[in-house]
Design a protein around this motif. Structure first.
Motif, PDB file in Angstrom:
ATOM      1  N   ASP A 114     -11.145  -9.087  -3.602  1.00 13.70           N
ATOM      2  CA  ASP A 114     -10.456 -10.318  -3.960  1.00 13.70           C
ATOM      3  C   ASP A 114      -9.763 -10.477  -5.213  1.00 13.70           C
ATOM      4  OD1 ASP A 114     -11.323 -11.429  -1.411  1.00 13.70           O
ATOM      5  OD2 ASP A 114     -13.062 -12.585  -2.390  1.00 13.70           O
ATOM      6  N   GLU A 115     -10.407  -9.308  -6.197  1.00 14.19           N
ATOM      7  CA  GLU A 115      -9.749  -9.538  -7.294  1.00 14.19           C
ATOM      8  C   GLU A 115      -8.354  -8.639  -7.262  1.00 14.19           C
ATOM      9  OE1 GLU A 115      -8.942  -9.746 -11.455  1.00 14.19           O
ATOM     10  OE2 GLU A 115     -10.461 -10.786 -10.282  1.00 14.19           O
ATOM     11  N   ILE A 116      -8.266  -7.759  -6.482  1.00  8.47           N
ATOM     12  CA  ILE A 116      -6.819  -7.241  -6.189  1.00  8.47           C
ATOM     13  C   ILE A 116      -5.919  -8.067  -5.505  1.00  8.47           C
ATOM     14  CG2 ILE A 116      -5.904  -5.163  -4.955  1.00  8.47           C
ATOM     15  CD1 ILE A 116      -8.675  -3.483  -5.189  1.00  8.47           C
ATOM     16  N   LEU A 117      -6.344  -8.681  -4.520  1.00  7.32           N
ATOM     17  CA  LEU A 117      -5.817  -9.649  -3.836  1.00  7.32           C
ATOM     18  C   LEU A 117      -5.110 -10.911  -4.422  1.00  7.32           C
ATOM     19  CD1 LEU A 117      -7.073  -9.199  -0.332  1.00  7.32           C
ATOM     20  CD2 LEU A 117      -5.167  -8.068  -1.305  1.00  7.32           C
ATOM     21  N   LEU A 126       0.930  -1.232  -0.033  1.00  9.31           N
ATOM     22  CA  LEU A 126      -0.082   0.041   0.002  1.00  9.31           C
ATOM     23  C   LEU A 126       0.928   1.156  -0.062  1.00  9.31           C
ATOM     24  CD1 LEU A 126      -1.610  -2.229   1.881  1.00  9.31           C
ATOM     25  CD2 LEU A 126      -3.372  -0.476   1.902  1.00  9.31           C
ATOM     26  N   ILE A 127       0.778   2.056  -0.923  1.00  8.97           N
ATOM     27  CA  ILE A 127       1.889   2.949  -1.393  1.00  8.97           C
ATOM     28  C   ILE A 127       1.103   4.447  -1.230  1.00  8.97           C
ATOM     29  CG2 ILE A 127       3.799   3.725  -2.912  1.00  8.97           C
ATOM     30  CD1 ILE A 127       3.840   0.931  -3.837  1.00  8.97           C
ATOM     31  N   GLY A 128       1.402   5.269  -0.556  1.00 12.06           N
ATOM     32  CA  GLY A 128       0.934   6.612  -0.624  1.00 12.06           C
ATOM     33  C   GLY A 128       1.851   7.454  -1.820  1.00 12.06           C
ATOM     34  N   ALA A 168      -6.468 -13.671   4.471  1.00 10.08           N
ATOM     35  CA  ALA A 168      -5.870 -14.559   3.404  1.00 10.08           C
ATOM     36  C   ALA A 168      -4.599 -14.978   3.474  1.00 10.08           C
ATOM     37  CB  ALA A 168      -6.188 -13.958   1.936  1.00 10.08           C
ATOM     38  N   GLY A 169      -3.958 -14.656   4.609  1.00 13.86           N
ATOM     39  CA  GLY A 169      -2.621 -14.884   4.684  1.00 13.86           C
ATOM     40  C   GLY A 169      -1.520 -14.208   3.825  1.00 13.86           C
ATOM     41  N   ILE A 170      -2.048 -13.185   3.291  1.00 14.19           N
ATOM     42  CA  ILE A 170      -0.970 -12.295   2.335  1.00 14.19           C
ATOM     43  C   ILE A 170      -0.332 -11.230   3.210  1.00 14.19           C
ATOM     44  CG2 ILE A 170      -1.043 -10.761   0.105  1.00 14.19           C
ATOM     45  CD1 ILE A 170      -3.584 -12.081  -0.396  1.00 14.19           C
ATOM     46  N   PRO A 171       0.950 -11.289   3.174  1.00 13.94           N
ATOM     47  CA  PRO A 171       1.857 -10.089   3.836  1.00 13.94           C
ATOM     48  C   PRO A 171       1.475  -9.002   3.148  1.00 13.94           C
ATOM     49  CG  PRO A 171       3.117 -11.805   2.449  1.00 13.94           C
ATOM     50  CD  PRO A 171       1.824 -12.122   2.441  1.00 13.94           C
ATOM     51  N   TYR A 172       1.618  -7.872   3.968  1.00 12.81           N
ATOM     52  CA  TYR A 172       1.423  -6.510   3.219  1.00 12.81           C
ATOM     53  C   TYR A 172       2.662  -5.694   4.054  1.00 12.81           C
ATOM     54  CZ  TYR A 172      -0.620  -4.995   7.685  1.00 12.81           C
ATOM     55  OH  TYR A 172      -0.662  -4.487   8.889  1.00 12.81           O
ATOM     56  N   ARG A 173       2.808  -4.386   3.231  1.00 10.85           N
ATOM     57  CA  ARG A 173       3.607  -3.450   3.744  1.00 10.85           C
ATOM     58  C   ARG A 173       3.081  -2.100   3.477  1.00 10.85           C
ATOM     59  NH1 ARG A 173      10.279  -2.586   1.742  1.00 10.85           N
ATOM     60  NH2 ARG A 173      10.489  -0.873   3.218  1.00 10.85           N
ATOM     61  N   VAL A 174       3.361  -1.137   4.086  1.00 14.94           N
ATOM     62  CA  VAL A 174       2.518   0.162   3.946  1.00 14.94           C
ATOM     63  C   VAL A 174       3.738   1.246   3.824  1.00 14.94           C
ATOM     64  CG1 VAL A 174       1.175   2.133   5.004  1.00 14.94           C
ATOM     65  CG2 VAL A 174       0.717  -0.536   5.359  1.00 14.94           C
ATOM     66  N   ILE A 175       3.764   1.810   2.688  1.00 10.59           N
ATOM     67  CA  ILE A 175       4.638   2.906   2.489  1.00 10.59           C
ATOM     68  C   ILE A 175       3.977   4.261   2.826  1.00 10.59           C
ATOM     69  CG2 ILE A 175       6.596   3.942   0.793  1.00 10.59           C
ATOM     70  CD1 ILE A 175       6.766   1.093  -0.343  1.00 10.59           C
ATOM     71  N   HIS A 176       4.618   5.168   3.725  1.00  8.55           N
ATOM     72  CA  HIS A 176       3.731   6.285   3.891  1.00  8.55           C
ATOM     73  C   HIS A 176       4.006   7.450   3.093  1.00  8.55           C
ATOM     74  CE1 HIS A 176       1.494   4.408   7.273  1.00  8.55           C
ATOM     75  NE2 HIS A 176       2.525   4.269   7.668  1.00  8.55           N
ATOM     76  N   ASN A 177       3.150   8.494   2.995  1.00  7.50           N
ATOM     77  CA  ASN A 177       3.461   9.845   2.399  1.00  7.50           C
ATOM     78  C   ASN A 177       2.683  10.967   3.036  1.00  7.50           C
ATOM     79  OD1 ASN A 177       4.281  11.499   0.364  1.00  7.50           O
ATOM     80  ND2 ASN A 177       4.342   9.979  -1.103  1.00  7.50           N
ATOM     81  N   ALA A 198      -8.052   6.607   4.241  1.00 10.17           N
ATOM     82  CA  ALA A 198      -9.568   6.481   4.101  1.00 10.17           C
ATOM     83  C   ALA A 198      -9.966   5.156   4.759  1.00 10.17           C
ATOM     84  CB  ALA A 198     -10.108   6.369   2.804  1.00 10.17           C
ATOM     85  N   THR A 199     -10.913   4.794   5.454  1.00  9.26           N
ATOM     86  CA  THR A 199     -11.091   3.454   6.176  1.00  9.26           C
ATOM     87  C   THR A 199     -11.206   2.480   5.363  1.00  9.26           C
ATOM     88  OG1 THR A 199     -13.609   4.071   6.045  1.00  9.26           O
ATOM     89  CG2 THR A 199     -12.144   4.746   8.152  1.00  9.26           C
ATOM     90  N   THR A 200     -11.436   2.683   3.970  1.00  3.42           N
ATOM     91  CA  THR A 200     -11.616   1.565   2.922  1.00  3.42           C
ATOM     92  C   THR A 200     -10.215   0.651   2.939  1.00  3.42           C
ATOM     93  OG1 THR A 200     -13.186   2.808   1.622  1.00  3.42           O
ATOM     94  CG2 THR A 200     -11.819   1.054   0.549  1.00  3.42           C
ATOM     95  N   HIS A 201      -9.195   1.371   2.994  1.00  7.83           N
ATOM     96  CA  HIS A 201      -7.806   0.815   2.835  1.00  7.83           C
ATOM     97  C   HIS A 201      -7.633  -0.065   4.159  1.00  7.83           C
ATOM     98  CE1 HIS A 201      -7.643   4.934   0.709  1.00  7.83           C
ATOM     99  NE2 HIS A 201      -8.007   3.941  -0.332  1.00  7.83           N
ATOM    100  N   SER A 202      -7.940   0.270   5.161  1.00  3.50           N
ATOM    101  CA  SER A 202      -7.905  -0.636   6.300  1.00  3.50           C
ATOM    102  C   SER A 202      -8.629  -1.954   6.215  1.00  3.50           C
ATOM    103  CB  SER A 202      -8.444   0.066   7.748  1.00  3.50           C
ATOM    104  OG  SER A 202      -7.555   1.239   7.939  1.00  3.50           O
ATOM    105  N   ASP A 203      -9.759  -1.883   5.520  1.00  2.00           N
ATOM    106  CA  ASP A 203     -10.643  -2.986   4.990  1.00  2.00           C
ATOM    107  C   ASP A 203      -9.585  -4.037   4.205  1.00  2.00           C
ATOM    108  OD1 ASP A 203     -13.115  -4.880   4.980  1.00  2.00           O
ATOM    109  OD2 ASP A 203     -12.648  -4.085   2.960  1.00  2.00           O
ATOM    110  N   LEU A 204      -8.889  -3.369   3.210  1.00  2.85           N
ATOM    111  CA  LEU A 204      -8.228  -3.966   2.321  1.00  2.85           C
ATOM    112  C   LEU A 204      -7.005  -4.841   3.184  1.00  2.85           C
ATOM    113  CD1 LEU A 204      -7.829  -4.600  -0.751  1.00  2.85           C
ATOM    114  CD2 LEU A 204      -6.246  -2.847  -0.731  1.00  2.85           C
ATOM    115  N   VAL A 205      -6.411  -4.074   3.862  1.00  3.01           N
ATOM    116  CA  VAL A 205      -5.384  -4.729   4.962  1.00  3.01           C
ATOM    117  C   VAL A 205      -5.817  -5.838   5.549  1.00  3.01           C
ATOM    118  CG1 VAL A 205      -3.855  -4.220   6.889  1.00  3.01           C
ATOM    119  CG2 VAL A 205      -3.884  -2.809   5.024  1.00  3.01           C
TER     120      VAL A 205
END
Length: 285
Positions: free
Chosen positions: A66-69, A4-6, A101-110, A88-95
């Motif tokens: 699910d299509e994004i993931l 997730l990239i700002g 789903a067992g998918i690792p994630y990383r956030v890059i802030h801006n 936006a709270t929508t992006h918390s839902d994606l995380v």
């Protein structure tokens, strides 16, 4: 990995070096295209990033996440967000979906409007609850945002008002008919937001209701296109902002609370002449 990239607030060059490096190694790159926009289009971003972008509208992000993931356990996927990924709270839902789903994630802030608004001269730790101001319709004119602003002011706090934007929205008629016909994009201006607030003040005054400390004379700050070369900042009373044209979107509005002397000096840098006399009091009214 899901990244997730700002993207920051201005144009293609506002992405961080870390974000650009991550983006360029991803097999699919989605551009979230409904909670905010940059001052440049998708084509300019693709040219600078060197990657094809997939537009992610509200339906895709909120109903077809699910299509994004898809395949994110085997390959790197990027999800680009104007400003900061958690604006936006929508992006918390994606995380959360990725974690489940067992998918690792990383956030890059801006940078986002939440911290960049400090350039108007108000100190960030003096802000209260952020509010959203939505477009009124003929049959729906909510006033809850005004009450939240008043609550902040009663505590001496400033209020950042995020102004409505409509991107790929359907009319009620087309929605009821099941037609995938979308309205032209609309972006609320500072003038429109101020006008709605003044209408609330006038209605409550006429009906003898409590105004809560926000009137046409309350000192406010209109900001437009923060982060861009042509950003604008205008300090004026709420009533004055009704006729203030700050140009192209995106706009935000700040309603001041109790003002520190240093804040007053900063606000004077972008103040309308008639607003200067209102800056001599510490409560911004």
């Amino acid at each position: 990995m899901l990244y997730l990239i700002g993207l920051g607030l201005g144009d293609a060059t506002d992405i961080t070096v870390k974000g650009l490096q991550a983006l360029r190694k991803c097999s699919r790159v989605y551009l979230e295209a409904y909670t905010s926009v940059l001052t440049v289009g998708k084509e300019a971003l693709e040219e600078y990033y060197g990657k094809e972008l997939i537009l992610a509208d509200r339906d895709l992000v909120e109903q077809e996440a699910d299509e994004i993931l898809k395949d994110a356990k085997e390959t790197d996927i990027a999800f680009l967000v104007v400003g900061d990924p958690f604006g936006a709270t929508t992006h918390s839902d994606l995380v959360l979906r990725a974690v489940h789903a067992g998918i690792p994630y990383r956030v890059i802030h801006n940078a986002s409007i939440m911290n960049a608004v400090g350039c108007c001269g108000l100190q960030l730790y003096n802000f209260g609850e952020t509010v959203s101001v939505v477009f009124w319709t003929d049959t729906w004119k909510p006033e809850s945002f005004y009450d939240k602003i008043c609550k902040n002011r009663s505590a001496g706090l400033h209020t950042l008002c995020l102004l409505d934007l409509k991107v790929k929205e359907q009319s009620v008629e087309n929605m009821m008919r099941g037609k995938k016909i979308y309205e032209p994009p609309r972006f609320m201006s500072v003038s429109q937001a101020a006008n709605q607030m003044v209408q609330i003040v006038q209605r409550r005054r006429e009906q003898g209701e409590e105004l809560g400390g926000v009137t046409e004379d309350t000192v406010c700050v209109g900001v437009a296109r923060l982060g861009a070369d042509d950003q604008k900042i205008c300090t004026a009373t709420l009533g004055q902002l009704v006729s203030c044209d700050l140009g192209a979107p995106l706009h935000s509005l700040v309603v001041t609370g109790k003002l520190h002397p240093l804040e007053v000096d900063m606000l004077r840098l972008n103040a309308q002449p008639d607003a200067l006399r209102h800056l001599s009091t510490e409560d911004g009214s």
